[in-house]
Scaffold this active site. Structure first.
Site, PDB file in Angstrom:
ATOM      1  N   ILE A  12       0.850  -1.204   0.000  1.00 16.94           N
ATOM      2  CA  ILE A  12       0.000   0.000   0.000  1.00 16.94           C
ATOM      3  C   ILE A  12       0.884   1.252   0.000  1.00 16.94           C
ATOM      4  N   LYS A  84       1.268  -7.560   9.456  1.00 13.07           N
ATOM      5  CA  LYS A  84      -0.151  -7.680   9.075  1.00 13.07           C
ATOM      6  C   LYS A  84      -0.680  -9.104   8.915  1.00 13.07           C
ATOM      7  N   SER A 124      -7.864  -1.043   9.975  1.00 13.56           N
ATOM      8  CA  SER A 124      -8.360  -2.149   9.148  1.00 13.56           C
ATOM      9  C   SER A 124      -9.812  -2.465   9.489  1.00 13.56           C
ATOM     10  N   ALA A 125     -10.536  -2.972   8.493  1.00 12.68           N
ATOM     11  CA  ALA A 125     -11.914  -3.423   8.725  1.00 12.68           C
ATOM     12  C   ALA A 125     -11.947  -4.581   9.715  1.00 12.68           C
ATOM     13  N   THR A 126     -10.785  -5.148   9.986  1.00 12.96           N
ATOM     14  CA  THR A 126     -10.725  -6.255  10.934  1.00 12.96           C
ATOM     15  C   THR A 126     -11.186  -5.817  12.328  1.00 12.96           C
ATOM     16  N   TYR A 148      -3.478  -9.150  15.913  1.00 16.24           N
ATOM     17  CA  TYR A 148      -3.317  -8.156  14.853  1.00 16.24           C
ATOM     18  C   TYR A 148      -4.447  -7.126  14.921  1.00 16.24           C
ATOM     19  N   LYS A 152      -4.573  -2.952  16.077  1.00 15.87           N
ATOM     20  CA  LYS A 152      -5.135  -1.822  15.316  1.00 15.87           C
ATOM     21  C   LYS A 152      -6.128  -1.039  16.184  1.00 15.87           C
ATOM     22  N   TYR A 176      -9.187   0.191   6.229  1.00  9.77           N
ATOM     23  CA  TYR A 176      -9.163  -0.389   4.878  1.00  9.77           C
ATOM     24  C   TYR A 176      -9.982  -1.669   4.858  1.00  9.77           C
ATOM     25  N   PHE A 177     -10.690  -1.884   3.743  1.00  5.75           N
ATOM     26  CA  PHE A 177     -11.323  -3.193   3.533  1.00  5.75           C
ATOM     27  C   PHE A 177     -10.278  -4.074   2.835  1.00  5.75           C
ATOM     28  N   LEU A 199      -6.567 -14.054  -0.513  1.00  2.50           N
ATOM     29  CA  LEU A 199      -7.205 -14.696  -1.669  1.00  2.50           C
ATOM     30  C   LEU A 199      -6.602 -14.295  -3.017  1.00  2.50           C
ATOM     31  N   GLY A 293     -11.411 -18.523  12.324  1.00  6.24           N
ATOM     32  CA  GLY A 293     -11.424 -17.063  12.534  1.00  6.24           C
ATOM     33  C   GLY A 293     -12.043 -16.280  11.387  1.00  6.24           C
TER      34      GLY A 293
HETATM   35  P1  NAD Z   1       3.253  -4.478   3.652  1.00  5.47           P
HETATM   36  O1  NAD Z   1       3.824  -5.520   4.546  1.00  5.47           O
HETATM   37  O2  NAD Z   1       3.441  -4.612   2.203  1.00  5.47           O
HETATM   38  O3  NAD Z   1       3.789  -3.037   4.096  1.00  5.47           O
HETATM   39  C1  NAD Z   1       4.169  -2.739   5.416  1.00  5.47           C
HETATM   40  C2  NAD Z   1       5.570  -2.169   5.352  1.00  5.47           C
HETATM   41  O4  NAD Z   1       6.013  -1.874   6.679  1.00  5.47           O
HETATM   42  C3  NAD Z   1       6.597  -3.154   4.761  1.00  5.47           C
HETATM   43  O5  NAD Z   1       7.325  -2.507   3.743  1.00  5.47           O
HETATM   44  C4  NAD Z   1       7.483  -3.519   5.944  1.00  5.47           C
HETATM   45  O6  NAD Z   1       8.805  -3.782   5.544  1.00  5.47           O
HETATM   46  C5  NAD Z   1       7.354  -2.277   6.811  1.00  5.47           C
HETATM   47  N1  NAD Z   1       7.591  -2.528   8.233  1.00  5.47           N
HETATM   48  C6  NAD Z   1       7.099  -3.510   8.997  1.00  5.47           C
HETATM   49  N2  NAD Z   1       7.559  -3.398  10.260  1.00  5.47           N
HETATM   50  C7  NAD Z   1       8.343  -2.296  10.280  1.00  5.47           C
HETATM   51  C8  NAD Z   1       9.093  -1.657  11.285  1.00  5.47           C
HETATM   52  N3  NAD Z   1       9.151  -2.148  12.532  1.00  5.47           N
HETATM   53  N4  NAD Z   1       9.786  -0.553  10.973  1.00  5.47           N
HETATM   54  C9  NAD Z   1       9.782  -0.051   9.715  1.00  5.47           C
HETATM   55  N5  NAD Z   1       9.077  -0.622   8.704  1.00  5.47           N
HETATM   56  C10 NAD Z   1       8.371  -1.732   8.995  1.00  5.47           C
HETATM   57  O7  NAD Z   1       1.700  -4.358   4.013  1.00  5.47           O
HETATM   58  P2  NAD Z   1       0.580  -3.473   3.343  1.00  5.47           P
HETATM   59  O8  NAD Z   1      -0.459  -4.397   2.817  1.00  5.47           O
HETATM   60  O9  NAD Z   1       1.149  -2.450   2.463  1.00  5.47           O
HETATM   61  O10 NAD Z   1      -0.028  -2.806   4.651  1.00  5.47           O
HETATM   62  C11 NAD Z   1       0.315  -1.508   5.076  1.00  5.47           C
HETATM   63  C12 NAD Z   1      -0.466  -1.202   6.334  1.00  5.47           C
HETATM   64  O11 NAD Z   1      -1.850  -1.315   6.078  1.00  5.47           O
HETATM   65  C13 NAD Z   1      -0.171  -2.149   7.496  1.00  5.47           C
HETATM   66  O12 NAD Z   1      -0.128  -1.397   8.679  1.00  5.47           O
HETATM   67  C14 NAD Z   1      -1.350  -3.076   7.496  1.00  5.47           C
HETATM   68  O13 NAD Z   1      -1.635  -3.570   8.795  1.00  5.47           O
HETATM   69  C15 NAD Z   1      -2.464  -2.164   7.023  1.00  5.47           C
HETATM   70  N6  NAD Z   1      -3.570  -2.895   6.379  1.00  5.47           N
HETATM   71  C16 NAD Z   1      -3.315  -3.726   5.342  1.00  5.47           C
HETATM   72  C17 NAD Z   1      -4.364  -4.427   4.763  1.00  5.47           C
HETATM   73  C18 NAD Z   1      -4.123  -5.403   3.634  1.00  5.47           C
HETATM   74  O14 NAD Z   1      -4.973  -6.265   3.422  1.00  5.47           O
HETATM   75  N7  NAD Z   1      -3.036  -5.299   2.901  1.00  5.47           N
HETATM   76  C19 NAD Z   1      -5.672  -4.254   5.242  1.00  5.47           C
HETATM   77  C20 NAD Z   1      -5.882  -3.383   6.297  1.00  5.47           C
HETATM   78  C21 NAD Z   1      -4.821  -2.690   6.866  1.00  5.47           C
HETATM   79  C1  WQD Z   2     -10.824 -13.270   1.590  1.00  3.39           C
HETATM   80  C2  WQD Z   2     -11.814 -14.410   1.389  1.00  3.39           C
HETATM   81  C3  WQD Z   2     -11.364 -16.318   2.768  1.00  3.39           C
HETATM   82  C4  WQD Z   2      -7.569 -17.387   0.881  1.00  3.39           C
HETATM   83  C5  WQD Z   2      -7.467 -10.511   5.779  1.00  3.39           C
HETATM   84  C6  WQD Z   2      -7.217 -10.066   7.186  1.00  3.39           C
HETATM   85  C7  WQD Z   2      -7.664  -8.655   7.375  1.00  3.39           C
HETATM   86  C8  WQD Z   2      -7.086  -7.719   6.309  1.00  3.39           C
HETATM   87  C9  WQD Z   2      -7.175  -8.281   4.942  1.00  3.39           C
HETATM   88  C10 WQD Z   2      -5.244  -6.495   7.186  1.00  3.39           C
HETATM   89  C11 WQD Z   2     -12.251 -15.080   2.695  1.00  3.39           C
HETATM   90  C12 WQD Z   2     -11.203 -16.678   1.309  1.00  3.39           C
HETATM   91  C13 WQD Z   2      -8.749 -16.760   1.216  1.00  3.39           C
HETATM   92  C14 WQD Z   2      -7.604 -18.676   0.298  1.00  3.39           C
HETATM   93  C15 WQD Z   2     -10.001 -18.616   0.399  1.00  3.39           C
HETATM   94  N1  WQD Z   2      -5.704  -7.447   6.506  1.00  3.39           N
HETATM   95  N2  WQD Z   2      -9.951 -17.364   0.983  1.00  3.39           N
HETATM   96  N3  WQD Z   2      -8.834 -19.241   0.087  1.00  3.39           N
HETATM   97  O1  WQD Z   2      -9.625 -12.793   5.513  1.00  3.39           O
HETATM   98  O2  WQD Z   2     -11.005 -10.925   4.485  1.00  3.39           O
HETATM   99  O3  WQD Z   2      -8.849 -10.401   5.518  1.00  3.39           O
HETATM  100  O4  WQD Z   2      -6.761  -9.638   4.907  1.00  3.39           O
HETATM  101  O5  WQD Z   2      -5.802  -5.736   7.914  1.00  3.39           O
HETATM  102  O6  WQD Z   2      -7.275  -8.278   8.658  1.00  3.39           O
HETATM  103  O7  WQD Z   2      -7.948 -10.906   8.072  1.00  3.39           O
HETATM  104  O8  WQD Z   2      -8.860 -11.623   3.391  1.00  3.39           O
HETATM  105  O9  WQD Z   2      -7.914 -12.383   1.258  1.00  3.39           O
HETATM  106  O10 WQD Z   2      -7.445 -13.711   3.354  1.00  3.39           O
HETATM  107  O11 WQD Z   2      -9.727 -13.742   2.373  1.00  3.39           O
HETATM  108  O12 WQD Z   2     -11.077 -19.177   0.200  1.00  3.39           O
HETATM  109  O13 WQD Z   2      -6.560 -19.295   0.003  1.00  3.39           O
HETATM  110  O14 WQD Z   2     -11.184 -15.442   0.629  1.00  3.39           O
HETATM  111  O15 WQD Z   2     -11.950 -17.384   3.475  1.00  3.39           O
HETATM  112  O16 WQD Z   2     -13.593 -15.437   2.538  1.00  3.39           O
HETATM  113  P1  WQD Z   2      -9.679 -11.523   4.776  1.00  3.39           P
HETATM  114  P2  WQD Z   2      -8.385 -12.873   2.558  1.00  3.39           P
END
Ligand code: NAD
Ligand code: WQD
Length: 339
Positions: A12, A84, A124-126, A148, A152, A176-177, A199, A293
Protein backbone atom coordinates in the site's frame (compact mmCIF):
# COMPACT_ATOMS: atom_id res chain seq x y z
CA UNK A 1 4.18 19.82 2.48
CA UNK A 2 6.70 17.13 3.52
CA UNK A 3 5.16 13.78 4.36
CA UNK A 4 7.00 10.92 6.02
CA UNK A 5 5.59 7.60 4.80
CA UNK A 6 6.40 4.77 7.21
CA UNK A 7 6.22 1.41 5.47
CA UNK A 8 6.52 3.23 2.15
CA UNK A 9 8.28 0.33 0.41
CA UNK A 10 5.32 -2.00 1.07
CA UNK A 11 2.30 -2.84 -1.04
CA UNK A 12 0.00 0.00 0.00
CA UNK A 13 2.91 2.33 0.83
CA UNK A 14 4.48 2.20 -2.63
CA UNK A 15 1.17 3.07 -4.30
CA UNK A 16 0.50 5.79 -1.71
CA UNK A 17 3.90 7.43 -2.36
CA UNK A 18 2.99 7.81 -6.02
CA UNK A 19 -0.41 9.36 -5.32
CA UNK A 20 1.08 11.73 -2.73
CA UNK A 21 3.76 12.92 -5.16
CA UNK A 22 1.17 13.30 -7.92
CA UNK A 23 -0.84 15.51 -5.57
CA UNK A 24 2.17 17.75 -4.91
CA UNK A 25 3.44 16.39 -1.59
CA UNK A 26 7.14 15.80 -0.95
CA UNK A 27 7.71 12.25 0.26
CA UNK A 28 10.31 10.74 2.59
CA UNK A 29 10.21 7.02 3.35
CA UNK A 30 11.26 4.97 6.36
CA UNK A 31 10.94 1.20 6.13
CA UNK A 32 13.01 -1.62 7.62
CA UNK A 33 12.26 -3.77 4.53
CA UNK A 34 11.19 -6.71 6.73
CA UNK A 35 8.32 -7.39 4.32
CA UNK A 36 9.36 -5.50 1.21
CA UNK A 37 12.17 -4.80 -1.16
CA UNK A 38 14.03 -1.59 -2.02
CA UNK A 39 13.22 -2.42 -5.64
CA UNK A 40 9.62 -1.24 -5.09
CA UNK A 41 10.90 2.24 -4.20
CA UNK A 42 13.28 2.28 -7.15
CA UNK A 43 10.27 1.67 -9.36
CA UNK A 44 8.17 4.28 -7.53
CA UNK A 45 10.91 6.81 -8.26
CA UNK A 46 10.72 5.95 -11.96
CA UNK A 47 6.93 6.18 -12.00
CA UNK A 48 6.79 9.41 -9.99
CA UNK A 49 9.81 10.82 -11.83
CA UNK A 50 11.42 12.23 -8.69
CA UNK A 51 13.81 11.33 -5.91
CA UNK A 52 12.48 9.97 -2.62
CA UNK A 53 14.79 10.10 0.40
CA UNK A 54 14.76 6.60 1.93
CA UNK A 55 15.90 5.44 5.38
CA UNK A 56 16.23 1.79 6.29
CA UNK A 57 14.92 2.40 9.79
CA UNK A 58 12.80 0.42 12.22
CA UNK A 59 9.97 2.49 13.67
CA UNK A 60 10.90 1.07 17.09
CA UNK A 61 14.37 2.69 16.80
CA UNK A 62 13.78 6.09 18.36
CA UNK A 63 17.28 7.59 17.84
CA UNK A 64 17.16 6.64 14.16
CA UNK A 65 13.72 8.20 13.75
CA UNK A 66 14.92 11.36 15.48
CA UNK A 67 17.74 11.62 12.93
CA UNK A 68 15.21 11.48 10.08
CA UNK A 69 13.05 14.17 11.69
CA UNK A 70 16.14 16.33 12.27
CA UNK A 71 17.23 16.03 8.65
CA UNK A 72 13.84 16.85 7.10
CA UNK A 73 11.29 19.26 8.50
CA UNK A 74 8.40 16.84 8.36
CA UNK A 75 4.90 18.31 8.31
CA UNK A 76 2.91 15.09 8.54
CA UNK A 77 3.13 11.31 8.64
CA UNK A 78 1.32 8.58 6.72
CA UNK A 79 1.86 5.65 9.04
CA UNK A 80 1.66 2.29 7.28
CA UNK A 81 4.62 0.43 8.80
CA UNK A 82 3.52 -2.64 10.67
CA UNK A 83 3.05 -6.38 10.62
CA UNK A 84 -0.15 -7.68 9.08
CA UNK A 85 -0.36 -11.49 9.05
CA UNK A 86 -3.33 -12.48 11.21
CA UNK A 87 -2.16 -16.10 11.75
CA UNK A 88 1.37 -15.05 12.70
CA UNK A 89 -0.06 -12.51 15.16
CA UNK A 90 -1.77 -15.36 17.04
CA UNK A 91 1.54 -17.24 17.28
CA UNK A 92 3.72 -14.20 18.03
CA UNK A 93 1.58 -11.65 19.86
CA UNK A 94 4.57 -9.95 21.54
CA UNK A 95 6.19 -9.29 18.16
CA UNK A 96 2.94 -7.83 16.83
CA UNK A 97 2.21 -5.62 19.84
CA UNK A 98 5.84 -4.46 19.95
CA UNK A 99 5.97 -3.48 16.29
CA UNK A 100 2.45 -2.22 15.70
CA UNK A 101 1.57 -0.68 19.05
CA UNK A 102 5.07 -0.06 20.46
CA UNK A 103 6.35 1.29 17.13
CA UNK A 104 3.39 3.68 16.90
CA UNK A 105 4.03 4.96 20.45
CA UNK A 106 7.67 5.65 19.58
CA UNK A 107 6.82 7.33 16.29
CA UNK A 108 4.21 9.53 18.00
CA UNK A 109 6.65 10.46 20.73
CA UNK A 110 9.18 11.59 18.14
CA UNK A 111 6.48 13.50 16.25
CA UNK A 112 5.67 15.37 19.48
CA UNK A 113 9.33 16.26 19.99
CA UNK A 114 9.33 17.89 16.56
CA UNK A 115 5.88 19.45 16.96
CA UNK A 116 4.59 17.39 14.01
CA UNK A 117 0.93 16.73 14.78
CA UNK A 118 -0.58 15.43 11.55
CA UNK A 119 -0.95 11.68 11.03
CA UNK A 120 -2.89 9.35 8.75
CA UNK A 121 -2.98 5.83 10.16
CA UNK A 122 -3.74 2.56 8.40
CA UNK A 123 -6.31 0.74 10.44
CA UNK A 124 -8.36 -2.15 9.15
CA UNK A 125 -11.91 -3.42 8.73
CA UNK A 126 -10.72 -6.26 10.93
CA UNK A 127 -11.61 -4.01 13.93
CA UNK A 128 -15.30 -4.76 13.23
CA UNK A 129 -14.78 -8.46 13.92
CA UNK A 130 -17.81 -10.45 12.76
CA UNK A 131 -20.25 -7.65 11.87
CA UNK A 132 -23.85 -7.95 13.04
CA UNK A 133 -25.11 -6.08 9.97
CA UNK A 134 -23.77 -5.03 6.59
CA UNK A 135 -22.92 -2.60 5.10
CA UNK A 136 -20.65 -1.62 7.97
CA UNK A 137 -20.72 1.98 9.18
CA UNK A 138 -17.90 3.59 11.15
CA UNK A 139 -20.02 3.55 14.30
CA UNK A 140 -20.77 -0.18 14.05
CA UNK A 141 -19.73 -2.29 17.07
CA UNK A 142 -16.02 -3.09 17.30
CA UNK A 143 -14.62 -6.47 18.31
CA UNK A 144 -11.19 -7.48 17.08
CA UNK A 145 -10.67 -11.24 17.15
CA UNK A 146 -6.88 -11.65 17.15
CA UNK A 147 -3.72 -9.82 18.27
CA UNK A 148 -3.32 -8.16 14.85
CA UNK A 149 -6.84 -6.73 14.98
CA UNK A 150 -6.50 -5.76 18.63
CA UNK A 151 -3.23 -3.95 17.86
CA UNK A 152 -5.13 -1.82 15.32
CA UNK A 153 -7.94 -1.12 17.80
CA UNK A 154 -5.45 -0.16 20.52
CA UNK A 155 -3.72 2.27 18.16
CA UNK A 156 -7.07 3.83 17.19
CA UNK A 157 -7.90 4.30 20.88
CA UNK A 158 -4.41 5.67 21.57
CA UNK A 159 -4.88 8.35 18.89
CA UNK A 160 -8.33 9.26 20.27
CA UNK A 161 -6.66 9.72 23.68
CA UNK A 162 -3.94 11.89 22.15
CA UNK A 163 -6.56 14.17 20.60
CA UNK A 164 -8.57 14.28 23.83
CA UNK A 165 -5.57 15.75 25.67
CA UNK A 166 -4.25 17.92 22.83
CA UNK A 167 -6.82 19.06 20.31
CA UNK A 168 -4.25 20.67 18.04
CA UNK A 169 -3.60 17.24 16.46
CA UNK A 170 -4.89 16.32 12.99
CA UNK A 171 -5.53 12.58 12.90
CA UNK A 172 -7.16 10.36 10.27
CA UNK A 173 -7.83 6.71 11.12
CA UNK A 174 -8.50 4.82 7.90
CA UNK A 175 -10.19 1.43 8.05
CA UNK A 176 -9.16 -0.39 4.88
CA UNK A 177 -11.32 -3.19 3.53
CA UNK A 178 -9.59 -5.72 1.21
CA UNK A 179 -6.99 -4.01 -0.99
CA UNK A 180 -6.14 -5.73 -4.28
CA UNK A 181 -4.93 -4.65 -7.72
CA UNK A 182 -1.73 -2.91 -8.71
CA UNK A 183 -0.43 0.16 -10.48
CA UNK A 184 -1.47 0.28 -14.17
CA UNK A 185 2.19 0.18 -15.26
CA UNK A 186 2.58 -3.38 -13.92
CA UNK A 187 5.80 -2.18 -12.25
CA UNK A 188 4.61 -2.27 -8.64
CA UNK A 189 2.18 -4.57 -6.87
CA UNK A 190 1.69 -6.94 -3.96
CA UNK A 191 4.65 -9.25 -3.34
CA UNK A 192 3.93 -11.59 -0.43
CA UNK A 193 6.68 -13.65 1.16
CA UNK A 194 6.19 -17.39 0.63
CA UNK A 195 2.76 -18.91 0.05
CA UNK A 196 0.16 -16.12 0.12
CA UNK A 197 -2.44 -16.02 2.91
CA UNK A 198 -4.80 -13.72 1.06
CA UNK A 199 -7.20 -14.70 -1.67
CA UNK A 200 -6.13 -12.59 -4.64
CA UNK A 201 -2.38 -13.13 -4.34
CA UNK A 202 -3.12 -16.87 -4.06
CA UNK A 203 -5.44 -16.88 -7.11
CA UNK A 204 -2.92 -14.92 -9.17
CA UNK A 205 -0.15 -17.37 -8.35
CA UNK A 206 -2.45 -20.23 -9.41
CA UNK A 207 -3.21 -18.37 -12.66
CA UNK A 208 0.48 -17.90 -13.39
CA UNK A 209 1.20 -21.57 -12.69
CA UNK A 210 3.20 -21.16 -9.46
CA UNK A 211 0.53 -22.85 -7.34
CA UNK A 212 -1.55 -25.82 -8.36
CA UNK A 213 -5.03 -24.97 -7.11
CA UNK A 214 -6.95 -22.72 -4.78
CA UNK A 215 -8.53 -24.03 -1.58
CA UNK A 216 -11.83 -22.22 -1.08
CA UNK A 217 -12.23 -21.93 2.68
CA UNK A 218 -15.85 -22.93 3.33
CA UNK A 219 -18.78 -23.44 1.00
CA UNK A 220 -21.48 -23.41 3.68
CA UNK A 221 -21.59 -19.78 4.81
CA UNK A 222 -24.90 -17.96 4.92
CA UNK A 223 -24.12 -16.09 1.69
CA UNK A 224 -25.71 -16.37 -1.80
CA UNK A 225 -23.25 -19.07 -3.00
CA UNK A 226 -22.00 -20.31 0.39
CA UNK A 227 -18.52 -18.74 0.11
CA UNK A 228 -17.17 -15.72 2.00
CA UNK A 229 -18.04 -12.22 0.82
CA UNK A 230 -15.62 -9.27 1.03
CA UNK A 231 -15.28 -5.68 -0.12
CA UNK A 232 -12.28 -5.69 -2.50
CA UNK A 233 -10.86 -2.26 -3.23
CA UNK A 234 -8.26 -1.20 -5.78
CA UNK A 235 -5.00 -0.24 -4.05
CA UNK A 236 -4.77 2.96 -6.12
CA UNK A 237 -8.21 4.04 -4.87
CA UNK A 238 -7.01 3.27 -1.37
CA UNK A 239 -3.83 5.28 -1.92
CA UNK A 240 -5.92 8.26 -3.07
CA UNK A 241 -7.84 8.01 0.21
CA UNK A 242 -4.63 9.02 2.03
CA UNK A 243 -4.22 12.10 -0.15
CA UNK A 244 -7.85 13.09 0.44
CA UNK A 245 -7.41 12.56 4.18
CA UNK A 246 -4.38 14.86 4.34
CA UNK A 247 -6.31 17.46 2.36
CA UNK A 248 -9.26 17.18 4.77
CA UNK A 249 -6.96 17.45 7.80
CA UNK A 250 -5.62 20.74 6.41
CA UNK A 251 -8.98 22.41 7.15
CA UNK A 252 -8.79 22.12 10.93
CA UNK A 253 -7.37 20.08 13.82
CA UNK A 254 -9.57 17.02 14.31
CA UNK A 255 -9.64 13.26 14.61
CA UNK A 256 -11.81 11.20 12.28
CA UNK A 257 -12.36 7.59 11.28
CA UNK A 258 -13.38 6.58 7.77
CA UNK A 259 -14.02 3.30 6.01
CA UNK A 260 -12.12 2.88 2.75
CA UNK A 261 -14.16 0.34 0.83
CA UNK A 262 -16.33 0.24 -2.28
CA UNK A 263 -19.57 -0.70 -0.58
CA UNK A 264 -19.90 -3.83 -2.75
CA UNK A 265 -19.32 -7.40 -1.63
CA UNK A 266 -18.08 -10.25 -3.84
CA UNK A 267 -17.90 -13.94 -2.95
CA UNK A 268 -14.84 -16.15 -3.37
CA UNK A 269 -16.48 -17.89 -6.34
CA UNK A 270 -17.28 -14.54 -7.95
CA UNK A 271 -13.65 -13.52 -7.47
CA UNK A 272 -12.44 -16.70 -9.16
CA UNK A 273 -14.73 -16.00 -12.14
CA UNK A 274 -13.63 -12.37 -12.38
CA UNK A 275 -9.97 -13.37 -12.26
CA UNK A 276 -10.45 -16.08 -14.89
CA UNK A 277 -12.00 -13.47 -17.17
CA UNK A 278 -9.18 -10.96 -16.61
CA UNK A 279 -6.35 -13.48 -17.01
CA UNK A 280 -7.97 -15.81 -19.53
CA UNK A 281 -6.64 -18.65 -17.35
CA UNK A 282 -8.57 -21.41 -15.64
CA UNK A 283 -8.32 -21.33 -11.82
CA UNK A 284 -8.67 -24.89 -10.49
CA UNK A 285 -10.18 -24.91 -7.00
CA UNK A 286 -11.68 -27.16 -4.38
CA UNK A 287 -13.97 -26.28 -1.51
CA UNK A 288 -12.41 -27.23 1.83
CA UNK A 289 -13.22 -26.56 5.51
CA UNK A 290 -13.69 -23.03 6.76
CA UNK A 291 -10.52 -21.20 7.87
CA UNK A 292 -10.42 -20.62 11.63
CA UNK A 293 -11.42 -17.06 12.53
CA UNK A 294 -12.95 -16.22 9.12
CA UNK A 295 -16.26 -14.41 8.91
CA UNK A 296 -19.05 -14.88 6.35
CA UNK A 297 -19.57 -11.40 5.04
CA UNK A 298 -17.95 -7.98 5.32
CA UNK A 299 -18.45 -4.87 3.22
CA UNK A 300 -18.29 -1.17 3.90
CA UNK A 301 -20.78 1.63 3.95
CA UNK A 302 -18.54 4.21 2.24
CA UNK A 303 -21.01 7.13 2.62
CA UNK A 304 -19.09 8.87 5.40
CA UNK A 305 -15.81 8.80 3.44
CA UNK A 306 -17.54 10.79 0.67
CA UNK A 307 -18.92 13.26 3.19
CA UNK A 308 -15.80 13.66 5.30
CA UNK A 309 -12.89 13.46 2.85
CA UNK A 310 -14.70 13.69 -0.50
CA UNK A 311 -13.42 10.25 -1.49
CA UNK A 312 -15.15 7.46 -3.37
CA UNK A 313 -13.67 4.30 -4.87
CA UNK A 314 -13.61 4.50 -8.67
CA UNK A 315 -12.21 1.21 -9.95
CA UNK A 316 -14.53 -1.72 -10.70
CA UNK A 317 -13.74 -5.35 -10.04
CA UNK A 318 -12.67 -6.16 -13.64
CA UNK A 319 -9.92 -3.52 -13.49
CA UNK A 320 -8.78 -4.69 -10.06
CA UNK A 321 -8.30 -8.19 -11.50
CA UNK A 322 -6.76 -7.01 -14.80
CA UNK A 323 -4.22 -4.86 -12.92
CA UNK A 324 -3.36 -7.66 -10.49
CA UNK A 325 -2.88 -9.98 -13.45
CA UNK A 326 -0.63 -7.51 -15.31
CA UNK A 327 1.61 -7.14 -12.23
CA UNK A 328 1.72 -10.89 -11.54
CA UNK A 329 2.36 -11.97 -15.13
CA UNK A 330 5.09 -9.36 -15.66
CA UNK A 331 6.75 -10.18 -12.31
CA UNK A 332 6.46 -13.94 -11.90
CA UNK A 333 8.52 -13.98 -8.69
CA UNK A 334 7.65 -10.50 -7.48
CA UNK A 335 10.51 -8.08 -6.89
CA UNK A 336 14.11 -9.29 -7.16
CA UNK A 337 15.14 -10.20 -3.59
CA UNK A 338 18.30 -8.20 -3.00
CA UNK A 339 17.57 -6.41 0.21
P1 NAD B 1 3.25 -4.48 3.65
O1 NAD B 1 3.82 -5.52 4.55
O2 NAD B 1 3.44 -4.61 2.20
O3 NAD B 1 3.79 -3.04 4.10
C1 NAD B 1 4.17 -2.74 5.42
C2 NAD B 1 5.57 -2.17 5.35
O4 NAD B 1 6.01 -1.87 6.68
C3 NAD B 1 6.60 -3.15 4.76
O5 NAD B 1 7.33 -2.51 3.74
C4 NAD B 1 7.48 -3.52 5.94
O6 NAD B 1 8.81 -3.78 5.54
C5 NAD B 1 7.35 -2.28 6.81
N1 NAD B 1 7.59 -2.53 8.23
C6 NAD B 1 7.10 -3.51 9.00
N2 NAD B 1 7.56 -3.40 10.26
C7 NAD B 1 8.34 -2.30 10.28
C8 NAD B 1 9.09 -1.66 11.28
N3 NAD B 1 9.15 -2.15 12.53
N4 NAD B 1 9.79 -0.55 10.97
C9 NAD B 1 9.78 -0.05 9.71
N5 NAD B 1 9.08 -0.62 8.70
C10 NAD B 1 8.37 -1.73 9.00
O7 NAD B 1 1.70 -4.36 4.01
P2 NAD B 1 0.58 -3.47 3.34
O8 NAD B 1 -0.46 -4.40 2.82
O9 NAD B 1 1.15 -2.45 2.46
O10 NAD B 1 -0.03 -2.81 4.65
C11 NAD B 1 0.32 -1.51 5.08
C12 NAD B 1 -0.47 -1.20 6.33
O11 NAD B 1 -1.85 -1.32 6.08
C13 NAD B 1 -0.17 -2.15 7.50
O12 NAD B 1 -0.13 -1.40 8.68
C14 NAD B 1 -1.35 -3.08 7.50
O13 NAD B 1 -1.64 -3.57 8.80
C15 NAD B 1 -2.46 -2.16 7.02
N6 NAD B 1 -3.57 -2.90 6.38
C16 NAD B 1 -3.32 -3.73 5.34
C17 NAD B 1 -4.36 -4.43 4.76
C18 NAD B 1 -4.12 -5.40 3.63
O14 NAD B 1 -4.97 -6.27 3.42
N7 NAD B 1 -3.04 -5.30 2.90
C19 NAD B 1 -5.67 -4.25 5.24
C20 NAD B 1 -5.88 -3.38 6.30
C21 NAD B 1 -4.82 -2.69 6.87
C1 WQD C 1 -10.82 -13.27 1.59
C2 WQD C 1 -11.81 -14.41 1.39
C3 WQD C 1 -11.36 -16.32 2.77
C4 WQD C 1 -7.57 -17.39 0.88
C5 WQD C 1 -7.47 -10.51 5.78
C6 WQD C 1 -7.22 -10.07 7.19
C7 WQD C 1 -7.66 -8.65 7.37
C8 WQD C 1 -7.09 -7.72 6.31
C9 WQD C 1 -7.18 -8.28 4.94
C10 WQD C 1 -5.24 -6.49 7.19
C11 WQD C 1 -12.25 -15.08 2.69
C12 WQD C 1 -11.20 -16.68 1.31
C13 WQD C 1 -8.75 -16.76 1.22
C14 WQD C 1 -7.60 -18.68 0.30
C15 WQD C 1 -10.00 -18.62 0.40
N1 WQD C 1 -5.70 -7.45 6.51
N2 WQD C 1 -9.95 -17.36 0.98
N3 WQD C 1 -8.83 -19.24 0.09
O1 WQD C 1 -9.62 -12.79 5.51
O2 WQD C 1 -11.01 -10.93 4.48
O3 WQD C 1 -8.85 -10.40 5.52
O4 WQD C 1 -6.76 -9.64 4.91
O5 WQD C 1 -5.80 -5.74 7.91
O6 WQD C 1 -7.28 -8.28 8.66
O7 WQD C 1 -7.95 -10.91 8.07
O8 WQD C 1 -8.86 -11.62 3.39
O9 WQD C 1 -7.91 -12.38 1.26
O10 WQD C 1 -7.45 -13.71 3.35
O11 WQD C 1 -9.73 -13.74 2.37
O12 WQD C 1 -11.08 -19.18 0.20
O13 WQD C 1 -6.56 -19.30 0.00
O14 WQD C 1 -11.18 -15.44 0.63
O15 WQD C 1 -11.95 -17.38 3.47
O16 WQD C 1 -13.59 -15.44 2.54
P1 WQD C 1 -9.68 -11.52 4.78
P2 WQD C 1 -8.38 -12.87 2.56
Amino acid sequence: MKILVTGGAGYIGSHTCIELIKAGFEVIVVDNLCNSSFESLKRVKILADCDIPFYNVDICDKPALIKVFKKHSIDGVVHLAGLKAVGESVEKPIKYYNTNVGGTFILTDVMCEFNCKTIVFSSSATVYGDPQTVPIKENSPLSAKNPYGRSKLMIEEFFQDIFATDDSWRIALLRYFNPIGAHKSGLIGEDPNGVPNNLIPYISQVAVGKLEKLSVFGGDYDTPDGTGVRDYIHVVDLAKGHVKSLQALKNKPQVFIVNLGTGKGFSVLEMIKAFEKASKKKIPYQIVDRRLGDIAICYADPTFAKEKINWKAEYELNEMCEDTWRWQSLNLDGYPRYK
